[in-house]
Design an enzyme around this catalytic site. Structure first.
Site, PDB file in Angstrom:
ATOM      1  CB  THR A  64      -2.533  -6.513  -1.192  1.00 56.28           C
ATOM      2  OG1 THR A  64      -1.626  -6.324  -1.900  1.00 56.28           O
ATOM      3  CG2 THR A  64      -2.096  -7.936  -0.575  1.00 56.28           C
TER       4      THR A  64
ATOM      5  CB  CYS B 149       7.250  -7.117  -5.539  1.00 61.22           C
ATOM      6  SG  CYS B 149       6.167  -8.276  -6.359  1.00 61.22           S
TER       7      CYS B 149
HETATM    8  C1  LIG Z   1      -2.800  -7.266 -10.549  1.00 61.24           C
HETATM    9  C2  LIG Z   1      -2.690  -6.677  -9.211  1.00 61.24           C
HETATM   10  N1  LIG Z   1      -3.182  -7.122  -8.350  1.00 61.24           N
HETATM   11  C3  LIG Z   1      -2.994  -6.721  -6.870  1.00 61.24           C
HETATM   12  C4  LIG Z   1      -2.157  -5.585  -6.849  1.00 61.24           C
HETATM   13  C5  LIG Z   1      -1.937  -5.281  -5.334  1.00 61.24           C
HETATM   14  O1  LIG Z   1      -2.529  -4.053  -5.038  1.00 61.24           O
HETATM   15  P1  LIG Z   1      -2.207  -2.923  -3.810  1.00 61.24           P
HETATM   16  O2  LIG Z   1      -0.771  -2.553  -4.198  1.00 61.24           O
HETATM   17  O3  LIG Z   1      -3.303  -1.843  -4.006  1.00 61.24           O
HETATM   18  O4  LIG Z   1      -2.360  -3.654  -2.746  1.00 61.24           O
HETATM   19  C6  LIG Z   1      -1.334  -5.231  -7.777  1.00 61.24           C
HETATM   20  C7  LIG Z   1      -0.299  -3.984  -7.710  1.00 61.24           C
HETATM   21  O5  LIG Z   1       0.723  -4.061  -8.365  1.00 61.24           O
HETATM   22  C8  LIG Z   1      -1.615  -5.597  -9.171  1.00 61.24           C
HETATM   23  O6  LIG Z   1      -0.965  -5.126 -10.136  1.00 61.24           O
END
Ligand SMILES: Cc1ncc(COP(=O)(O)O)c(C=O)c1O
Length: 385
Positions: free
Chosen positions: A73, A331
């Site tokens: 994120t 989520c």
């Molecule tokens: C494609 C994608 N991008 C970003 C994220 C976010 O990653 P993080 O949980 O390490 O912040 C996720 C997590 O589910 C994801 O699947």
């Protein structure tokens, strides 16, 4: 409930024991602050730099092009927000099925009049319409950032990432790809790929949570998103997540060294589930392109099941029986009504969709157990009707 099977590896993966073994001594003994100039600090700083060099070598980039972050994120936010703030980007091309880390970031930039956002068309199978992407790129001379994920976390469709990078170079656009679901599941040569940003999160490949990185092409000069100390070559303030970074590098090394073996195993598990589901439920379909192995991520299978009057209870029932899976991204686990990805590809929403996702630790027996449970749920429903 005795038996439990974990089929939600796109949400997160279990920590590999070897990764734990690499992290534990650091957590226990290497407590110095990497910014301290004394020996305790220098020892820990050295470990971070060894980890950075290992990752850089795998990706064929220079260590200075990697910034450790708190995960995917933050890395997505940094790539997009800093492109607008520091690189003169005023237009962003993305898709409706990106992760919220990208979508909510671009929406906020648009609301604040910092950038206009254009959404590229998707084919029925969820894949990006490359002709439309080229039309959009050709249509404006504004400084543009293209942000398209390499593989979708819900339906697993893969982006032809090299073709997109070539298009972006042709039209002088920056290219960011969220590779959170594919990093260490495929090998990347980022030098050859010729891309501006990629994002990664360790917990998607058997590393620890709360750690990841952003690759920033060395031709780009950004300022930090998180202000504070001069950590990460002044690109991200805050004391480093030392054991997380050590675990990230170890997890990546483990995956890299056995990538073909892992791919074959996981693809075998996925094919087994496709075969079992097709046999058990003749009406079954697979959302997006995840039923086609050449177009989809081998760890994800998003299944459109037959209608049942208790569709809303499906994930809950599976959970009670010991099967962990998901209705969309983590989520939205627990329901598929809110899946922006399924809506984005106009998937059939009157039938329940369930995402099963696999890892190198998943077995065909796990899959058999899950399909048996699903069959039991459906036959109970029929008996009750
Ligand atoms: C494609 C994608 N991008 C970003 C994220 C976010 O990653 P993080 O949980 O390490 O912040 C996720 C997590 O589910 C994801 O699947």
């Amino acid at each position: 409930m005795t038996k439990r099977v974990y089929l939600d590896n796109a949400a997160t993966t279990p920590l590999a024991p070897e990764v734990f073994d690499a992290m534990a001594p650091v957590l226990k003994d290497s407590f110095g602050n990497p910014s301290s100039t004394h020996s305790f600090g220098r020892e820990v700083k050295g470990k971070i730099e060894v980890a950075r060099r290992k990752i850089a070598k795998m990706l064929n980039v220079t260590p200075g092009e990697l910034v450790f972050t708190s995960g995917g994120t933050e890395a997505d936010n940094m790539a997009i927000q800093c492109s607008v703030r520091d690189l003169g980007v005023t237009r962003i091309i993305t898709s409706k099925v990106e992760h919220h880390a990208v979508l909510h970031t671009v929406e906020e930039l648009e609301e604040n009049d910092q950038a206009t956002v254009v959404y590229v068309k998707l084919h029925e199978d969820g894949c990006v319409d490359l002709d439309h992407l080229e039309e959009l790129l050709a249509a404006s001379s504004e400084k543009t950032l293209v942000s398209l994920m390499h593989a979708n976390n819900e339906i697993g469709n893969l982006l032809p990432i090299k073709a997109v990078s070539v298009l972006c170079r042709k039209y002088n656009a920056l290219f960011h790809s969220d590779t959170v679901q594919t990093m260490a599941h495929y090998q990347f040569d980022l030098e050859e790929l010729d891309i501006d940003f990629v994002t990664a999160a360790a917990h998607k490949f058997h590393g620890p949570k709360g750690t990841g990185f952003l690759y920033i092409n060395k031709s780009l000069k950004l300022r930090p998103l998180i202000h504070g100390g001069s950590q990460e070559r002044e690109m991200r303030g805050g004391t480093e997540n030392v054991y997380g970074i050590i675990g990230l590098a170890k997890a990546m090394e483990l995956s890299w060294d056995h990538i073909v073996e892992h791919q074959q195993h996981v693809q075998g598990v996925k094919d087994h589930m496709i075969a079992r589901l097709t046999e058990a439920f003749p009406e079954v379909q697979f959302n997006g392109s995840c039923g086609m192995s050449n177009k989809s991520l081998y760890t994800v299978l998003n299944v459109l099941l037959p209608q049942t009057e208790k569709a809303s209870m499906l994930l809950f029932s599976l959970d009670l029986m010991g099967v962990a899976c998901s209705g969309g991204s983590a989520c939205t686990s627990g329901s598929n009504t809110g899946s922006h990805v399924l809506r984005g590809i106009n998937a059939q929403m009157d039938r329940p969709s369930v995402r099963f996702s696999f890892s190198r630790y998943t077995t065909k027996e796990d899959v058999d157990f899950a399909v048996d449970c699903l069959q039991n749920i459906y036959s109970e429903k029929k008996a009750m009707a």
